[in-house]
Design a protein around this motif. Structure first.
Motif, PDB file in Angstrom:
ATOM      1  N   LEU A 322       0.831  -1.210   0.000  1.00  0.00           N
ATOM      2  CA  LEU A 322       0.000   0.000   0.000  1.00  0.00           C
ATOM      3  C   LEU A 322       0.866   1.260   0.000  1.00  0.00           C
ATOM      4  O   LEU A 322       0.673   2.182  -0.810  1.00  0.00           O
ATOM      5  CB  LEU A 322      -0.917  -0.007   1.222  1.00  0.00           C
ATOM      6  N   LEU A 323       1.859   1.297   0.898  1.00  0.00           N
ATOM      7  CA  LEU A 323       2.699   2.493   0.968  1.00  0.00           C
ATOM      8  C   LEU A 323       3.600   2.613  -0.256  1.00  0.00           C
ATOM      9  O   LEU A 323       3.883   3.710  -0.723  1.00  0.00           O
ATOM     10  CB  LEU A 323       3.525   2.492   2.249  1.00  0.00           C
ATOM     11  N   GLY A 324       4.037   1.456  -0.778  1.00  0.00           N
ATOM     12  CA  GLY A 324       4.785   1.480  -2.038  1.00  0.00           C
ATOM     13  C   GLY A 324       3.926   2.110  -3.124  1.00  0.00           C
ATOM     14  O   GLY A 324       4.406   2.907  -3.932  1.00  0.00           O
ATOM     15  N   GLY A 325       2.649   1.757  -3.112  1.00  0.00           N
ATOM     16  CA  GLY A 325       1.728   2.317  -4.103  1.00  0.00           C
ATOM     17  C   GLY A 325       1.563   3.810  -3.948  1.00  0.00           C
ATOM     18  O   GLY A 325       1.543   4.551  -4.936  1.00  0.00           O
ATOM     19  N   ILE A 326       1.445   4.252  -2.709  1.00  0.00           N
ATOM     20  CA  ILE A 326       1.294   5.695  -2.489  1.00  0.00           C
ATOM     21  C   ILE A 326       2.523   6.429  -3.019  1.00  0.00           C
ATOM     22  O   ILE A 326       2.420   7.450  -3.697  1.00  0.00           O
ATOM     23  CB  ILE A 326       1.094   5.990  -0.982  1.00  0.00           C
ATOM     24  N   SER A 327       3.696   5.850  -2.732  1.00  0.00           N
ATOM     25  CA  SER A 327       4.900   6.534  -3.183  1.00  0.00           C
ATOM     26  C   SER A 327       5.024   6.435  -4.710  1.00  0.00           C
ATOM     27  O   SER A 327       5.485   7.371  -5.360  1.00  0.00           O
ATOM     28  CB  SER A 327       6.104   5.998  -2.421  1.00  0.00           C
ATOM     29  N   ALA A 328       4.557   5.316  -5.284  1.00  0.00           N
ATOM     30  CA  ALA A 328       4.619   5.190  -6.748  1.00  0.00           C
ATOM     31  C   ALA A 328       3.689   6.191  -7.416  1.00  0.00           C
ATOM     32  O   ALA A 328       3.976   6.691  -8.504  1.00  0.00           O
ATOM     33  CB  ALA A 328       4.244   3.775  -7.165  1.00  0.00           C
ATOM     34  N   SER A 329       2.557   6.492  -6.768  1.00  0.00           N
ATOM     35  CA  SER A 329       1.612   7.413  -7.402  1.00  0.00           C
ATOM     36  C   SER A 329       1.999   8.868  -7.167  1.00  0.00           C
ATOM     37  O   SER A 329       1.433   9.763  -7.783  1.00  0.00           O
ATOM     38  CB  SER A 329       0.203   7.163  -6.882  1.00  0.00           C
ATOM     39  N   GLY A 330       2.975   9.102  -6.287  1.00  0.00           N
ATOM     40  CA  GLY A 330       3.367  10.481  -5.958  1.00  0.00           C
ATOM     41  C   GLY A 330       3.790  11.273  -7.181  1.00  0.00           C
ATOM     42  O   GLY A 330       3.444  12.443  -7.326  1.00  0.00           O
ATOM     43  N   GLY A 331       4.508  10.617  -8.090  1.00  0.00           N
ATOM     44  CA  GLY A 331       4.975  11.305  -9.280  1.00  0.00           C
ATOM     45  C   GLY A 331       3.825  11.791 -10.128  1.00  0.00           C
ATOM     46  O   GLY A 331       3.810  12.925 -10.615  1.00  0.00           O
ATOM     47  N   LEU A 332       2.824  10.929 -10.282  1.00  0.00           N
ATOM     48  CA  LEU A 332       1.661  11.283 -11.088  1.00  0.00           C
ATOM     49  C   LEU A 332       0.895  12.453 -10.462  1.00  0.00           C
ATOM     50  O   LEU A 332       0.388  13.318 -11.162  1.00  0.00           O
ATOM     51  CB  LEU A 332       0.755  10.047 -11.214  1.00  0.00           C
ATOM     52  N   LEU A 333       0.840  12.452  -9.127  1.00  0.00           N
ATOM     53  CA  LEU A 333       0.156  13.562  -8.453  1.00  0.00           C
ATOM     54  C   LEU A 333       0.877  14.882  -8.737  1.00  0.00           C
ATOM     55  O   LEU A 333       0.248  15.919  -8.900  1.00  0.00           O
ATOM     56  CB  LEU A 333       0.094  13.328  -6.936  1.00  0.00           C
ATOM     57  N   GLN A 334       2.212  14.814  -8.791  1.00  0.00           N
ATOM     58  CA  GLN A 334       2.969  16.025  -9.106  1.00  0.00           C
ATOM     59  C   GLN A 334       2.731  16.459 -10.533  1.00  0.00           C
ATOM     60  O   GLN A 334       2.512  17.630 -10.821  1.00  0.00           O
ATOM     61  CB  GLN A 334       4.470  15.764  -8.947  1.00  0.00           C
ATOM     62  N   ARG A 335       2.776  15.480 -11.451  1.00  0.00           N
ATOM     63  CA  ARG A 335       2.781  15.845 -12.878  1.00  0.00           C
ATOM     64  C   ARG A 335       1.390  16.167 -13.392  1.00  0.00           C
ATOM     65  O   ARG A 335       1.208  17.079 -14.178  1.00  0.00           O
ATOM     66  CB  ARG A 335       3.400  14.715 -13.694  1.00  0.00           C
ATOM     67  N   ARG A 336       0.400  15.396 -12.968  1.00  0.00           N
ATOM     68  CA  ARG A 336      -0.936  15.610 -13.525  1.00  0.00           C
ATOM     69  C   ARG A 336      -1.740  16.619 -12.722  1.00  0.00           C
ATOM     70  O   ARG A 336      -2.533  17.361 -13.254  1.00  0.00           O
ATOM     71  CB  ARG A 336      -1.702  14.284 -13.552  1.00  0.00           C
ATOM     72  N   LEU A 337      -1.560  16.591 -11.389  1.00  0.00           N
ATOM     73  CA  LEU A 337      -2.407  17.446 -10.560  1.00  0.00           C
ATOM     74  C   LEU A 337      -1.678  18.692 -10.072  1.00  0.00           C
ATOM     75  O   LEU A 337      -2.292  19.586  -9.503  1.00  0.00           O
ATOM     76  CB  LEU A 337      -2.898  16.666  -9.343  1.00  0.00           C
ATOM     77  N   GLY A 338      -0.378  18.723 -10.258  1.00  0.00           N
ATOM     78  CA  GLY A 338       0.378  19.874  -9.773  1.00  0.00           C
ATOM     79  C   GLY A 338       0.457  19.959  -8.263  1.00  0.00           C
ATOM     80  O   GLY A 338       0.637  21.035  -7.703  1.00  0.00           O
ATOM     81  N   LEU A 339       0.323  18.814  -7.602  1.00  0.00           N
ATOM     82  CA  LEU A 339       0.475  18.819  -6.143  1.00  0.00           C
ATOM     83  C   LEU A 339       1.961  18.779  -5.792  1.00  0.00           C
ATOM     84  O   LEU A 339       2.747  18.188  -6.520  1.00  0.00           O
ATOM     85  CB  LEU A 339      -0.218  17.608  -5.534  1.00  0.00           C
ATOM     86  N   PRO A 340       2.366  19.386  -4.671  1.00  0.00           N
ATOM     87  CA  PRO A 340       3.776  19.313  -4.276  1.00  0.00           C
ATOM     88  C   PRO A 340       4.175  17.876  -3.924  1.00  0.00           C
ATOM     89  O   PRO A 340       3.318  17.051  -3.577  1.00  0.00           O
ATOM     90  CB  PRO A 340       3.856  20.190  -3.031  1.00  0.00           C
ATOM     91  N   ASP A 341       5.484  17.609  -3.987  1.00  0.00           N
ATOM     92  CA  ASP A 341       5.959  16.262  -3.669  1.00  0.00           C
ATOM     93  C   ASP A 341       5.603  15.880  -2.242  1.00  0.00           C
ATOM     94  O   ASP A 341       5.454  14.699  -1.930  1.00  0.00           O
ATOM     95  CB  ASP A 341       7.470  16.191  -3.868  1.00  0.00           C
ATOM     96  N   ALA A 342       5.462  16.865  -1.368  1.00  0.00           N
ATOM     97  CA  ALA A 342       5.206  16.562   0.042  1.00  0.00           C
ATOM     98  C   ALA A 342       3.805  15.998   0.265  1.00  0.00           C
ATOM     99  O   ALA A 342       3.494  15.549   1.368  1.00  0.00           O
ATOM    100  CB  ALA A 342       5.406  17.806   0.892  1.00  0.00           C
ATOM    101  N   SER A 343       2.953  15.988  -0.770  1.00  0.00           N
ATOM    102  CA  SER A 343       1.613  15.408  -0.589  1.00  0.00           C
ATOM    103  C   SER A 343       1.703  13.979  -0.074  1.00  0.00           C
ATOM    104  O   SER A 343       0.886  13.553   0.739  1.00  0.00           O
ATOM    105  CB  SER A 343       0.830  15.385  -1.888  1.00  0.00           C
ATOM    106  N   VAL A 344       2.710  13.252  -0.585  1.00  0.00           N
ATOM    107  CA  VAL A 344       2.851  11.862  -0.158  1.00  0.00           C
ATOM    108  C   VAL A 344       3.113  11.797   1.344  1.00  0.00           C
ATOM    109  O   VAL A 344       2.540  10.982   2.055  1.00  0.00           O
ATOM    110  CB  VAL A 344       3.987  11.183  -0.955  1.00  0.00           C
ATOM    111  N   LEU A 345       3.970  12.710   1.831  1.00  0.00           N
ATOM    112  CA  LEU A 345       4.262  12.747   3.268  1.00  0.00           C
ATOM    113  C   LEU A 345       3.010  13.076   4.070  1.00  0.00           C
ATOM    114  O   LEU A 345       2.737  12.469   5.107  1.00  0.00           O
ATOM    115  CB  LEU A 345       5.319  13.806   3.567  1.00  0.00           C
ATOM    116  N   VAL A 346       2.255  14.059   3.585  1.00  0.00           N
ATOM    117  CA  VAL A 346       1.043  14.455   4.298  1.00  0.00           C
ATOM    118  C   VAL A 346       0.082  13.266   4.367  1.00  0.00           C
ATOM    119  O   VAL A 346      -0.446  12.943   5.436  1.00  0.00           O
ATOM    120  CB  VAL A 346       0.358  15.654   3.590  1.00  0.00           C
ATOM    121  N   LEU A 347      -0.109  12.614   3.234  1.00  0.00           N
ATOM    122  CA  LEU A 347      -1.029  11.476   3.210  1.00  0.00           C
ATOM    123  C   LEU A 347      -0.553  10.377   4.155  1.00  0.00           C
ATOM    124  O   LEU A 347      -1.332   9.821   4.931  1.00  0.00           O
ATOM    125  CB  LEU A 347      -1.160  10.947   1.778  1.00  0.00           C
ATOM    126  N   GLN A 348       0.740  10.086   4.113  1.00  0.00           N
ATOM    127  CA  GLN A 348       1.274   9.064   5.034  1.00  0.00           C
ATOM    128  C   GLN A 348       1.015   9.456   6.475  1.00  0.00           C
ATOM    129  O   GLN A 348       0.604   8.620   7.282  1.00  0.00           O
ATOM    130  CB  GLN A 348       2.782   8.887   4.812  1.00  0.00           C
TER     131      GLN A 348
END
Lengths: 372, 369, 308
Positions: A322-348
């Motif tokens: 699950l956490l591997g998945g969250i980190s794998a999707s982090g890039g897409l969140l940055q590129r498609r949604l323009g969210l900062p990289d720290a979104s993954v940290l916040v979600l975790q």
């Protein structure tokens, strides 16, 4: 305050001993259902909270969920990405989950990973004459011993000097990093590694490669085996029983005649061995040598995985994925949604908080309790 | 779970859109639009190394027919391999810029071998004949700009002591320190550079302590080679010292104290690369250059720079651009008294010996280990 | 040149200056944690609080132009995070160490998330008071340019020491930390006491963060705290839950951080990685020397999970 003991006692009940008379389904499996339902609900709550957070940031939460799914599990490529990231996390999570059986909180998996990587690399460099399989086995042994001894140090300090293991294992992370940098930029430096100080390479032939048909390296299999073996050790052997008993009540364990010191040292060694193995795999499957890149935080994410799995070695596997998945999707969140990289940290962080808070729910959900 | 129902419904809508835009559409769209992926190791607004690259990426966004996608804080582990693959597989990128030095080996090499039709342009100048042909590596001789900064610093110092806050004693950093010192000596033969290594690329408290220690030693002009010069610039200016910047122009942080700086000029280089690609030319696999090739540049002079300093610096800049001057020209001694470049030997910009630099020259206080 | 170099004297001077400059975050976090731990709870999340405090202080200072409002905002943010910690910990069977780690992650993540647009702008800094006016030596003057927050921290330490000993609040906190049953028997809510203690602890830790972003090193970026918050938590154990010892330990840690660069500046250059690790090695060494398996630590609150 140490609540894990109560929880693990409950888990034993859930796994092993069913209530005696007239077991209805919920009564019999209530605790097991709880064990899946409560973390699941916590996860949903955390994702919903994160959705609200992202909405406040001006993004569509449905896009968020969609891209998270897409980036983590949406395609075969995404799955491989997720599994690759999960591999080291399974092992570093065991470094926290195993000592937790004894009621110890070890948060120094990152240090054991670094030391394991260093010792494994040294072994490979010292054995360049040997055939690859021998080198690989030597690397495994060296990584296991290096990482194992590093956490044993925390265990020994706790047992023989009364030094709190949480703090000492954390301090040892910083010390391990300094040792690694000192050696990599000093005696172990490959003179050809000009602008990126590194050790010499272990050699392409000695790399452990990927699982056939996939891009996922063998580290995943190491992780799965270690997790299953740990589960069997903890829940199906007398050693594991003794460990859990000592974790529940040290005084009682001593009265029964358990050697608590030996338990602590053994468990800490195994815990460090797992993290050391993760370090060895990072060298033998990814980097090919040791340098500062190895301090990528796998050890710290592993703590999160361990707590989210409620310190159950088997549950570590899906949580790491699950956490591997969250980190794998982090890039897409940055590129498609323009969210900062720290979104993954916040979600975790949010998931962690929700899952911990949900600990209070165990045994309190009315319909799962039956009539008692 | 509620959430999965929502996302499944959304998936049906979004999935169709993505299938169009992401996979099927990508191939048709590529003819009209080239997608370029940028990968940064740190934050792209760090006032330093990563921001310099992001400025280059921003220059590409202005071109028509180009779509730029970016991902920041990607560590130098297999995470960067997955990011590159994700940019290729999910976004249809055909040109990638993995901009951190440590990405190249093994990560870029591995992914480039796997995707021979995708072009990789790595920043660091590490490509050799053994590496895949679709992967190039470029870098700039930023020591030329540091040399110019050194000249300006040499004129601006009153104490004759210059300070250099550095991350690690690696050849690139040592070359910058030495070039800076050679420039300073040109302006003021008695000038000394004192260097402090912090041990890592981003350690703000250590950088601030190093800055203060240097100023305590009498240093009155400072420069640095760390990932984010902001800490050094602000703290030095706060204590009344002058600064020369690095990576990007930091003069907005300390307009009065900022003399000049050694900057990357990626916003000039990247459009050149893209033009080569769109016109069907191939980018040289090993691409390096300095002031002349417009890969590096100097920040505009600050108000505190004297006319004499400006003139001397401008002259030397013109000579470097014309290729009439060699910075590393023997005899050069290291700071232990050993000859490192013999009299009569000129080590030009592209001399491979300079890539292995492991010494600090005479006039630098500090040690490489 | 008289004003240029004072040679080897820079080392003790830099260590002194460093002790003053670098120690303040340690001091605030450790004093805050001291209060929390005395009430019988450990908050390992103060690293997150520190970073969150640094970010919010910088943001508010930038937006309002007043660094002092920034400091206040950092304190409030810190106490909110403290309240969150205490709130979750007050649920039955929740492990406070785990919650701390979770909030560390959450605080750092949130600070990085919200702090992205703050990396570039320059916010007004906190002023310094010139205590070196008597000296002609610029290095001394520089070392003695002291921020008010440091002085406040230095003042809080003895006040806290006194308050723990003599005031009713101090007694309540200590009682909650020694025996929650006793506190309950006295008619007090242990959870409420711990909530307040954790919020005050968070407040102080947040202020420690504001020092990082508004005074020294004095700007917001994501590498700002290299583990100072977590080190300060270790420092409390090392200081035996004694606020005065927290002060000395913080000064020692600050000085140790300045030692590496200062030694390099006078020519001692080898092994700076090991110098960088000196504070951690020092803490571990002192813990090894002073801890004992036979008895709990002197001064250790009996209710504290990590000392049992």
């Amino acid at each position: 305050m140490t609540t894990d003991t109560a929880d693990s006692a409950e888990a034993i009940e859930a796994v092993g001993i069913a209530p005696a008379a007239d077991p209805g389904f919920l009564q019999r499996y209530g605790a097991t259902v709880e064990y899946v339902l409560i973390p699941g609900a916590a996860l949903v709550g955390a994702l919903a909270t994160f959705g609200v957070f992202v909405t406040l940031y001006g993004k569509n939460p449905l896009d968020l969920y969609f891209y998270m799914y897409q980036g983590a599990f949406g395609t075969w490529f995404s799955w491989q990405n997720t599994l690759t990231r999960a591999a080291p996390l399974i092992l570093t999570a065991l470094c926290t989950a195993l000592p937790a059986q004894l009621g110890m909180v070890i948060i120094g998996g990152e240090g054991a990973l670094l030391i394991g990587a260093l010792t494994a690399t040294s072994a490979a460099l010292a054995m360049q004459w040997a055939p690859p399989l021998v080198v690989q086995i030597a690397m495994v042994i060296a990584g296991v011993i290096g990482g194992g001894l590093w956490i044993t140090l925390s265990g020994a300090l706790r047992q023989y000097r009364g030094v709190n293991e949480t703090i000492s294992s954390l301090l040892l992370v910083y010390i391990a990093l300094a040792i690694l940098n000192h050696l990599v930029e000093g005696v172990m430096r490959d003179p050809a590694s000009l602008n990126k100080p590194s050790t010499r390479e272990i050699g392409a032939a000695n790399m452990i490669g990927t699982i056939p048909g996939t891009d996922v390296h063998w580290g995943l299999v190491f992780g799965l085996v270690a997790a299953i073996a740990s589960y069997i050790l903890i829940y199906h052997t007398t050693f594991g029983f003794a460990a859990r008993m000592a974790g529940g009540n040290i005084r009682a364990a001593k009265i029964v005649g358990l050697s608590v010191g030996k338990l602590i040292m053994t468990i800490c060694f195994l815990a460090g061995a797992c993290a050391g193995l993760a370090g060895m795999i990072e060298v033998a499957a990814v980097q090919g040598r040791t340098n500062a890149n190895l301090a990528a935080g796998y050890g710290f994410t592993g703590i999160l995985v361990a707590f989210l799995s409620r310190q159950n070695p088997l549950a570590v596997i899906p949580v790491a994925i699950l956490l591997g998945g969250i980190s794998a999707s982090g890039g897409l969140l940055q590129r498609r949604l323009g969210l900062p990289d720290a979104s993954v940290l916040v979600l975790q962080g949010i998931i962690f908080v929700f899952v911990l808070a949900s600990d209070a729910l165990y045994g309190r959900i009315g319909f799962l309790k039956g009539k008692s | 779970m509620d959430f999965s129902r929502i996302s499944r419904r959304h998936l049906l809508q979004g999935g169709a859109a993505l299938a169009l835009g992401g996979t099927v559409g990508a191939r048709t769209a590529q003819a009209a639009e080239t997608t370029i992926g940028f990968i940064y190791v740190g934050s792209r607004d760090d006032y330093g190394y990563n921001q310099a690259h992001a400025q280059g990426a921003a220059a590409l966004k202005k071109l028509s027919g180009i779509k730029v996608i970016e991902e920041e804080k990607v560590p130098e582990t297999d995470a960067v391999e997955k990011t590159m693959e994700s940019m290729i597989n999910l976004d249809g990128s055909t040109l990638l810029f993995p901009t951190s030095f440590g990405y190249f080996n093994p990560h870029v090499v591995k992914v480039a071998t796997k995707y021979p039709r995708i072009r990789f342009e790595h920043c660091g100048g590490l490509w050799t004949d053994k590496d895949p042909k679709n992967a190039g590596s470029y870098f700039g001789y930023i020591d030329e700009a540091q040399f110019i900064s050194g000249i300006v610093a040499g004129y601006s110092t009153k104490s004759g002591k210059l300070g250099f806050v550095a991350a690690k004693p690696i050849p690139q950093v040592l070359r910058n320190i030495n070039a800076f010192t050679l420039g300073a000596k040109l302006a003021n033969p008695k000038a000394m550079t004192q260097v402090i290594f912090t041990g890592d690329w981003s350690m703000p408290v250590k950088e601030a302590e190093a800055t203060n220690s240097l100023i305590d030693q009498g240093v009155d002009v400072l420069t640095c080679h760390v990932d984010g010069p902001k800490t050094m610039v602000e703290n030095a200016a706060h204590r009344g010292a002058f600064v020369c910047g690095y990576h990007v122009n930091q003069s907005p942080l300390a307009p009065k104290a900022y003399l000049t700086g050694a900057e990357w000029n990626w916003e000039a280089l990247y459009p050149k690369f893209v033009k080569m690609v769109t016109s069907g030319e191939s980018i040289p696999n090993f691409y390096r250059g300095g002031l002349k090739e417009e890969i590096v540049k100097c920040s505009p002079y600050g108000g505190a720079v004297s006319a004499e300093a400006r003139k001397h610096a401008d002259d030397m800049k013109a000579k470097l651009v014309a290729g009439e001057y060699t910075i590393f020209k023997g005899p050069i001694l290291d700071n232990k008294g050993k000859t490192v470049i013999a009299s009569g030997v000129e080590r030009g910009q592209k001399d491979p010996e300079l890539e292995k630099m492991d010494y600090l020259i005479e006039g630098v206080l500090g040690a490489t280990s | 040149m008289a004003d240029a170099s004072i040679g080897l004297w820079t080392v003790p001077l830099a260590v002194l200056g460093g002790a003053i400059r670098v120690s303040t975050p340690f001091l605030f976090v450790s004093l805050g944690e001291c209060i929390t731990e005395r009430s019988g709870r450990i908050n390992l999340g103060l690293e997150g609080t520190l970073v969150m405090g640094a970010m919010s202080a910088y943001g508010i200072s930038y937006l309002t132009g007043s660094p002092w409002l920034g400091v206040l905002a950092a304190g409030v943010t810190g106490s909110l995070l403290g309240a969150l910690h205490a709130g979750i910990c007050s649920l039955p069977r929740v492990n406070d160490i785990a919650v701390g780690i979770a909030l560390m992650l959450f605080g750092i993540g949130l600070a990085f998330f919200l702090g992205k647009p703050l990396i570039e702008p320059t916010a007004p800094r906190l002023p310094a008071i010139d205590f070196g006016w008597w000296s002609d030596i610029p290095q001394v003057r520089a070392a003695l340019r002291i921020n008010v927050l440091f002085l406040i921290g230095v003042a809080i330490a003895p006040i806290l020491y006194w308050a723990f000993k003599t005031t009713r609040w101090g007694l309540l906190i200590r009682t909650a930390g020694e025996s929650s049953d006793a506190a309950r028997a006295m008619g007090h809510s242990v959870l409420l006491i711990r909530l307040r203690a954790t919020m005050v602890g968070g407040f102080l830790a947040g202020i420690g963060g504001s020092f990082l972003s508004l005074f020294y090193p004095g700007s917001w970026n994501e590498g700002l705290s290299s583990g100072q918050g977590i080190t300060a938590v270790a420092l409390v154990i090392f200081a035996r839950w004694d606020p005065l010892l927290c002060l000395w330990a913080s000064l020692a840690f600050g000085g140790a951080a300045a030692l590496g660069p200062a030694l390099q500046s006078v020519g001692v250059t080898s092994g700076y990685h090991l110098f960088n690790a000196a504070p951690y090695i020092l803490t571990l060494a002192i813990m090894i020397i002073t801890c004992s398996p036979k008895r709990t630590l002197t001064g250790a609150p009996a209710e504290l999970s990590i000392t049992r």
